[in-house]
Design a protein around this motif. Sequence first.
Motif, PDB file in Angstrom:
ATOM      1  N   ASN A 285      16.450 -55.141  20.802  1.00  0.00           N
ATOM      2  CA  ASN A 285      17.710 -55.709  21.280  1.00  0.00           C
ATOM      3  C   ASN A 285      17.821 -55.625  22.806  1.00  0.00           C
ATOM      4  O   ASN A 285      18.105 -56.612  23.482  1.00  0.00           O
ATOM      5  CB  ASN A 285      18.889 -55.000  20.623  1.00  0.00           C
ATOM      6  N   SER A 286      17.600 -54.438  23.336  1.00  0.00           N
ATOM      7  CA  SER A 286      17.705 -54.261  24.789  1.00  0.00           C
ATOM      8  C   SER A 286      16.412 -54.596  25.509  1.00  0.00           C
ATOM      9  O   SER A 286      16.398 -54.764  26.726  1.00  0.00           O
ATOM     10  CB  SER A 286      18.093 -52.813  25.111  1.00  0.00           C
ATOM     11  N   ARG A 287      15.301 -54.683  24.739  1.00  0.00           N
ATOM     12  CA  ARG A 287      13.969 -54.925  25.296  1.00  0.00           C
ATOM     13  C   ARG A 287      13.611 -53.883  26.350  1.00  0.00           C
ATOM     14  O   ARG A 287      13.130 -54.199  27.448  1.00  0.00           O
ATOM     15  CB  ARG A 287      13.868 -56.344  25.841  1.00  0.00           C
ATOM     16  N   VAL A 288      13.855 -52.643  25.977  1.00  0.00           N
ATOM     17  CA  VAL A 288      13.538 -51.505  26.839  1.00  0.00           C
ATOM     18  C   VAL A 288      12.591 -50.582  26.089  1.00  0.00           C
ATOM     19  O   VAL A 288      12.826 -50.227  24.926  1.00  0.00           O
ATOM     20  CB  VAL A 288      14.803 -50.729  27.261  1.00  0.00           C
ATOM     21  N   LEU A 289      11.516 -50.207  26.745  1.00  0.00           N
ATOM     22  CA  LEU A 289      10.570 -49.238  26.205  1.00  0.00           C
ATOM     23  C   LEU A 289      10.953 -47.857  26.714  1.00  0.00           C
ATOM     24  O   LEU A 289      11.039 -47.645  27.920  1.00  0.00           O
ATOM     25  CB  LEU A 289       9.128 -49.575  26.618  1.00  0.00           C
TER      26      LEU A 289
END
Length: 298
Positions: A285-289
Amino acid sequence: MALKTDASLLSAEVQEEDTLYEQLLLQAEKEMRSKFPTPQESKQIRPQPGFCVKTRTKSNEKVFVNVCKSDQIPPPPDLSEEDLVTLLESEDPSGYRIPMSLGEPHAEVDNSGNGCTAYDLVINSKFYNKIQNNKIFMEFFMIIGFEGLENKYNLELSREWRMLKNRRFLGSITEQNIRTKSKPVIQELKSSTVSPARCSESLVSEIESTCLEPEYRIMAEPPDEHPSFLVAEVSLPEVDSARSLLLDLGEDRIVLWARPDLYHLDIYIPYNIIPEESGSQFNKNSRVLTITMPVQPA
């Protein structure tokens, strides 16, 4: 009345245009070669972190110098401590030169959350070990390094500096292209005051890449003492799935690829971590690793 075309005239014009076009191409190629070294004249190096020095400009702005090392940088002539003292006392010590690569300035944030500027300075690995074990060579090198940065970037740096404890660098250290032919960048002594001559051309050139470096932040927990673990958050807005990610963790390094040729992150971290106990999670959803890394005890 029909017009007749003079074929010989057209042929002459075409030949003249072709000749002019070839001349323009040759001129453009010459200009490009003078500005950018060919692959045979340069090579890419990956500096290793050494130590970080804090100083200030004459206008009291913080400056950090990451002194790095690489076997790809040629060593200076070997000198004993006695030879160095004799050289500095001589009338013309300019015969002794120290090859070094002066990196471009990069904006960073210090421990207080304030903005600052950092520079990467790369020297030969064996010479790095020598200055680490000899105070006179260390002082000698720092004077030359500071004056090299001043000459290249029009700075005025204080000669009062402090080596940071428990921190080998500030920010991230990137790969550099160095010349293998033509003019190497060398800081050379100019007078008995240990002042190097100005550098006419830098060994460092900008590295071009099709990949973008993603935005990231690294948080320490607890923040005010030697941390138990680090948490890195890497923003990857163009990535849809963790399957396109390739993550590699070293003891003090994060390397991340987002395929195909979307993002590339290669940074050193200020603490030694435990790679085999680290973990990562990608939020679609946030496209954060998010990468969680336990830190080795102090």
